[in-house]
Write a protein that holds these residues in place. Structure first.
Motif, PDB file in Angstrom:
ATOM      1  N   ILE A   1       0.832  -1.217   0.000  1.00  0.00           N
ATOM      2  CA  ILE A   1       0.000   0.000   0.000  1.00  0.00           C
ATOM      3  C   ILE A   1       0.863   1.263   0.000  1.00  0.00           C
ATOM      4  O   ILE A   1       0.637   2.152  -0.828  1.00  0.00           O
ATOM      5  CB  ILE A   1      -0.992  -0.026   1.183  1.00  0.00           C
ATOM      6  CG1 ILE A   1      -2.017  -1.134   0.956  1.00  0.00           C
ATOM      7  CG2 ILE A   1      -1.687   1.326   1.334  1.00  0.00           C
ATOM      8  CD1 ILE A   1      -2.940  -1.374   2.121  1.00  0.00           C
ATOM      9  N   PRO A   2       1.880   1.386   0.872  1.00  0.00           N
ATOM     10  CA  PRO A   2       2.715   2.589   0.795  1.00  0.00           C
ATOM     11  C   PRO A   2       3.449   2.735  -0.541  1.00  0.00           C
ATOM     12  O   PRO A   2       3.562   3.836  -1.064  1.00  0.00           O
ATOM     13  CB  PRO A   2       3.710   2.427   1.944  1.00  0.00           C
ATOM     14  CG  PRO A   2       3.103   1.462   2.866  1.00  0.00           C
ATOM     15  CD  PRO A   2       2.240   0.583   2.045  1.00  0.00           C
ATOM     16  N   VAL A   3       3.911   1.618  -1.115  1.00  0.00           N
ATOM     17  CA  VAL A   3       4.600   1.697  -2.406  1.00  0.00           C
ATOM     18  C   VAL A   3       3.624   2.124  -3.494  1.00  0.00           C
ATOM     19  O   VAL A   3       3.944   2.968  -4.343  1.00  0.00           O
ATOM     20  CB  VAL A   3       5.287   0.358  -2.750  1.00  0.00           C
ATOM     21  CG1 VAL A   3       5.780   0.340  -4.179  1.00  0.00           C
ATOM     22  CG2 VAL A   3       6.431   0.098  -1.793  1.00  0.00           C
TER      23      VAL A   3
ATOM     24  N   GLY B   1       1.399   9.931  -4.235  1.00  0.00           N
ATOM     25  CA  GLY B   1       1.051  10.302  -2.863  1.00  0.00           C
ATOM     26  C   GLY B   1       2.287  10.414  -2.003  1.00  0.00           C
ATOM     27  O   GLY B   1       3.396  10.073  -2.396  1.00  0.00           O
ATOM     28  N   GLY B   2       2.112  10.883  -0.817  1.00  0.00           N
ATOM     29  CA  GLY B   2       3.233  11.066   0.092  1.00  0.00           C
ATOM     30  C   GLY B   2       3.227  10.086   1.239  1.00  0.00           C
ATOM     31  O   GLY B   2       3.597  10.443   2.350  1.00  0.00           O
ATOM     32  N   GLN B   3       2.779   8.876   1.024  1.00  0.00           N
ATOM     33  CA  GLN B   3       2.703   7.875   2.084  1.00  0.00           C
ATOM     34  C   GLN B   3       4.099   7.531   2.600  1.00  0.00           C
ATOM     35  O   GLN B   3       4.996   7.220   1.837  1.00  0.00           O
ATOM     36  CB  GLN B   3       2.012   6.607   1.567  1.00  0.00           C
ATOM     37  CG  GLN B   3       1.956   5.466   2.546  1.00  0.00           C
ATOM     38  CD  GLN B   3       1.012   5.729   3.691  1.00  0.00           C
ATOM     39  OE1 GLN B   3       0.073   6.485   3.563  1.00  0.00           O
ATOM     40  NE2 GLN B   3       1.253   5.097   4.810  1.00  0.00           N
ATOM     41  N   ALA B   4       4.276   7.593   3.890  1.00  0.00           N
ATOM     42  CA  ALA B   4       5.565   7.254   4.491  1.00  0.00           C
ATOM     43  C   ALA B   4       5.681   5.741   4.646  1.00  0.00           C
ATOM     44  O   ALA B   4       4.684   5.040   4.848  1.00  0.00           O
ATOM     45  CB  ALA B   4       5.689   7.916   5.852  1.00  0.00           C
ATOM     46  N   PHE B   5       6.892   5.257   4.551  1.00  0.00           N
ATOM     47  CA  PHE B   5       7.136   3.846   4.793  1.00  0.00           C
ATOM     48  C   PHE B   5       7.217   3.613   6.294  1.00  0.00           C
ATOM     49  O   PHE B   5       7.559   4.503   7.066  1.00  0.00           O
ATOM     50  CB  PHE B   5       8.426   3.389   4.117  1.00  0.00           C
ATOM     51  CG  PHE B   5       8.326   3.384   2.627  1.00  0.00           C
ATOM     52  CD1 PHE B   5       7.500   2.486   1.977  1.00  0.00           C
ATOM     53  CD2 PHE B   5       9.038   4.279   1.867  1.00  0.00           C
ATOM     54  CE1 PHE B   5       7.386   2.484   0.611  1.00  0.00           C
ATOM     55  CE2 PHE B   5       8.941   4.282   0.498  1.00  0.00           C
ATOM     56  CZ  PHE B   5       8.110   3.379  -0.140  1.00  0.00           C
TER      57      PHE B   5
END
Length: 125
Positions: free
Chosen positions: A86-88, A95-99
């Protein structure tokens, strides 16, 4: 090489915990219980770091296997661990999703230090 260093550190930490815990057997139950609690947090932190390293390695392998943009993003994401897909996906889509970072490990040394300072004073009281 790094795997050997992490394994050696884990074994050394467990050996020290075992040595300290063995000193409390039959002597002071509360101090033994705190030592076992420290060991449980230590193992939780080790488990979390193992999962983090496994996920990071899988992501690195998947990225190295790419020559061009994948034709089927869903198929490529399926090769990643579930916690990373999901983050990848969100990063790829802009998007700016953090790992995810380890969350237990940073607190483990502080908990261990506090308990290591506190548990011996219980045994002497």
């Amino acid at each position: 090489m790094m795997k050997l260093i992490f394994t050696a550190a884990l074994v050394a930490g467990l050996a020290v915990l075992g040595w300290v815990g063995a000193g409390y057997i039959g002597g002071h139950t509360l101090a033994l219980a705190l030592t076992l609690l420290i060991a449980a947090f230590y193992m939780a932190g080790a488990w979390e770091l193992w999962l983090f390293r496994r996920g990071s390695s899988a992501l690195e392998r998947a990225l190295k296997s790419l020559k061009d943009a994948p034709a089927n993003l869903d198929g490529w994401l399926a090769s990643l661990p579930a916690g990373l897909s999901i983050p990848v996906r969100q990063r790829v889509e802009g998007g700016g999703q953090a790992f995810l970072d380890p969350c237990w490990f940073p607190t483990s040394p502080g908990c261990s230090f506090f308990s290591a300072c506190w548990a011996p004073s219980l045994a002497w009281s």
